[in-house]
Design an enzyme around this catalytic site. Sequence first.
Site, short mmCIF file in Angstrom:
data_model
loop_
_atom_site.label_atom_id
_atom_site.label_comp_id
_atom_site.label_asym_id
_atom_site.label_seq_id
_atom_site.Cartn_x
_atom_site.Cartn_y
_atom_site.Cartn_z
N GLU A 16 0.66 -1.32 0.07
CA GLU A 16 -0.01 0.08 -0.16
C GLU A 16 0.89 1.24 0.07
OE1 GLU A 16 -0.46 -2.84 1.98
OE2 GLU A 16 -2.40 -3.03 2.50
N LYS A 18 3.95 1.81 -1.22
CA LYS A 18 4.25 2.01 -2.49
C LYS A 18 3.42 2.76 -3.28
CE LYS A 18 5.65 -0.71 -6.87
NZ LYS A 18 6.94 -0.19 -6.92
N ILE A 433 24.45 -4.26 -21.65
CA ILE A 433 24.44 -5.22 -20.35
C ILE A 433 23.49 -6.17 -20.50
CG2 ILE A 433 24.59 -5.23 -17.92
CD1 ILE A 433 26.88 -3.66 -19.34
N SER A 435 19.69 -6.17 -20.77
CA SER A 435 18.30 -5.89 -20.74
C SER A 435 17.70 -4.60 -21.66
CB SER A 435 17.32 -5.59 -19.46
OG SER A 435 17.93 -4.89 -18.74
N ASP A 601 25.95 -12.26 -14.84
CA ASP A 601 25.78 -11.44 -14.17
C ASP A 601 26.24 -11.65 -12.75
OD1 ASP A 601 25.22 -9.60 -16.50
OD2 ASP A 601 23.13 -10.14 -16.15
N GLU A 667 29.83 -1.04 -13.31
CA GLU A 667 29.32 0.50 -13.42
C GLU A 667 30.55 1.42 -12.94
OE1 GLU A 667 26.16 0.51 -10.28
OE2 GLU A 667 26.82 2.32 -9.64
N HIS A 693 20.91 5.09 -14.71
CA HIS A 693 20.12 5.08 -13.64
C HIS A 693 19.55 6.62 -13.75
CE1 HIS A 693 23.12 2.43 -12.23
NE2 HIS A 693 21.92 1.78 -11.92
N CYS A 725 24.93 -0.47 -16.70
CA CYS A 725 23.88 -1.61 -16.22
C CYS A 725 22.84 -1.68 -17.27
CB CYS A 725 23.27 -1.03 -14.80
SG CYS A 725 22.64 -2.42 -14.37
N1 GLN Z 1 21.66 -8.51 -17.49
C1 GLN Z 1 21.09 -7.73 -16.44
C2 GLN Z 1 20.28 -6.75 -17.14
O1 GLN Z 1 20.70 -6.10 -17.97
C3 GLN Z 1 22.02 -7.05 -15.58
C4 GLN Z 1 21.02 -6.39 -14.42
C5 GLN Z 1 22.16 -5.84 -13.43
O2 GLN Z 1 23.22 -5.75 -13.38
N2 GLN Z 1 21.22 -5.54 -12.26
O3 GLN Z 1 19.27 -6.13 -16.75
ZN ZN Z 2 24.09 -3.65 -13.37
#
Ligand code: GLN
Ligand code: ZN
Length: 768
Positions: A16, A18, A433, A435, A601, A667, A693, A725
């Site tokens: 709730e 969130k 990375i 995704s 990862d 990172e 980010h 990332c």
């Molecule tokens: N391979 C994952 C992605 O790209 C790595 C995510 C992560 O480092 N937290 O989402």
């Molecule tokens: Zn990452």
Amino acid sequence: MIAANLGFPRIGIRRELKFAVERYWSGEWDEASLLAAASRLRLSHWQLQSEAGIALPPSNDFSLYDHVLDTVVMTGAIPARFERKDLRLPLAGYFALARGAKNAAPLQMTKWFDTNYHYIVPEFEAGMEFRLSGEKAVEEYLEAKAAGFNTRPVLLGPVSFLLLGRRQKGAATLRTLVEQLLPVYEQQLAHLSNAGAGWVQIDEPCLGLDLDSGQRELYELAYGRLGRGKPKIMLAAYYGGLHENLRLALGLPVEGLHLDLVRDPGQLLPALRAAPKDMRFSLGLVDGRNIWRCDLDRALDLLRAAQGYLEPEQIQVAPSCTLLHVPIDLRQETGLDPRLRGWMAFAFQKLEEVALLARAASTENSFEIAQQFAAARRRRDERRIAPETHKESVRARTGALRPAMFARQQPYSARRLQQAHAVPLPLLPSTTIGSFPQTAEIRRARAGWRSGLITQAEYETFLRLEIERAIRFQEAIGLDVLVHGEFERCDMVEYFGERLEGFAMTTQGWVQSYGSRCVKPPILYGDIERRRPMTLAWSRYAQALTDRPVKGMLTGPVTLLQWSFVRDDLPAGEIAFQLALALREEIADLESAGLRVIQVDEPALREGLPLRQADQSAYLQWAIAAFRLATSGVMNQTQIHTHMCYSDFRDFLPEMVKLDADVISVEAARSRMSLAASATAVHALGPGVYDIHSPRVPSVGELQSLIHRALTAFPPERLWINPDCGLKTRRWEEVRPALENMMRAARRVRAGIYRKRIQPALYKSASA
Ligand code: GLN
Ligand code: ZN
């Protein structure tokens, strides 16, 4: 004997908090609606604790975002970059500190001790003046009181608050800062006492860390001032034993001390023997860090031992630490196998155990209590001999590991050439990375498939289209090593948890990660086996679409373990090896399917490092071995990549080298590449050139200068260009231009190297 609690989860059974906070952020809700929702949650949580039998619940353990941020506000430790107008509206100003204001970057966030919770890092600036600037602790104490709950307010202690923060250039010394902070705490304590609080709980989790003599003196200074006044102080240290700090803690002029007897039961007797006569003890007997039922017999033994030294009114029974890190109520989990559910306890059930222990130690021969203990014993025995928790085939494999299984066929120097031959790449090879954006459409499709609204075949067709689009985009912008995009995964741990034997999933087992962000850790309860390939079909499909190399994408054994609730009946290293063997099979399948680049990862490898130096080498030994066990079965030609983030890696380079991964992406964008300079022992490095980010699209010039910076330390043959990332939290509108710029920057730098290095050579050979 009192049953007490140190902290309750804030987010609510159905998250709730969130949703309330996010509605406020989006403008859908006003301040009053958010505050009302928060108040309802607090009341329902006190109610739940009282139902569980807790006589002394905490107050001020609630937070709209983070309790360290609350302490920043309480002490007025607001960095100067936040202008008056940013902070004019109290609630908006509060969130601005965590999320940034128009012209002010937010306070940073980092991991809270060895948990998966993240706190807002206080910044102590030159000339900062502390003053009591909020009465949240008093307000919430009175709110509880008005509702009929007698609570013990919680404050984060001044020393931990300072040690967890960052002193900026020119800031006063820690000693001066404590001295300046103490009047604020004194005032806060006086206000709590005036409101009627007889006790406060002051959390000093830093007492469980390795402290130097200067830091220890801070404790003496602070509690010399705060102790022996009103309210009385229950000093709480948790997430580990006090070890050499035990004497220090017992010597402070406070009335009570909480001990984490789950992480360190051995400290009980030394503490009791050395304690001042009238000291109260809060005995942390029920594990606040996992979701397993308590071994009540063992806990009761400890409690009885304490009874030998203390009067009943000197003893409180409590969880080992705040319950912030466990989900709220197991009664929600009607979908779990009832047998497995019988082995588990969430916050509510843990508090029932706390209350039961307190009753068991103070009542003689109650039939009802004896029955409950017998039932708990039965469940433990059942768990111990259950076929899922002990599979001969799995144990045989971990029992038969040979040293060769932890090493690649040949060293990097030899592999490198064969890899270059198998997958020709330019200087400064580029990749991402893993995704790509998890769009609303993808989430909708997944929800539809989960609820049966769309069929498996329809869902798969949808995912194939997404993958194809991602592949075409990557080809178009000229990336060298492509990814399939991870569209089929909601979460990098959950995805594997759902596919491996030995894991179970909850439906409402949420815990707060930071702010409004929650995670639902899988439950690793049994021996791990891979029944069938988990990622193969998607990677193979992606590779079939393109001539460029596609990178297979897996979550490493240590991260799978660190981000789950893990069984407590087997050493972590052994569990990690089970996971590693399952991943090793998956990697073999990917390799047989023709994938020449495979990324495993390990974002949690660094953050899993134990808090105390004395415990670190044992952890590193099994953690690094697990990664190598997972990844060493491949041919020389196959590139193993790994990715790490969420930590400062400067002190971690020797360990990164030991992984023997062919390429490590980390990172680094926010630290402006300073990592690259010290990472030269790594085989090949991909220091993230852009901070995913933030929604900001970096310019080509900026990216170029970061690449140049990394090139001062790393030769272009061993330097990879990639974001910092995965991109799943971003939108395509941000990702497209950002990656285009990244590729432009890479091409420009490459051209420069070519002009400088290759052209003169050509010229020389032409004129010779
Ligand atoms: N391979 C994952 C992605 O790209 C790595 C995510 C992560 O480092 N937290 O989402
Ligand atoms: Zn990452």
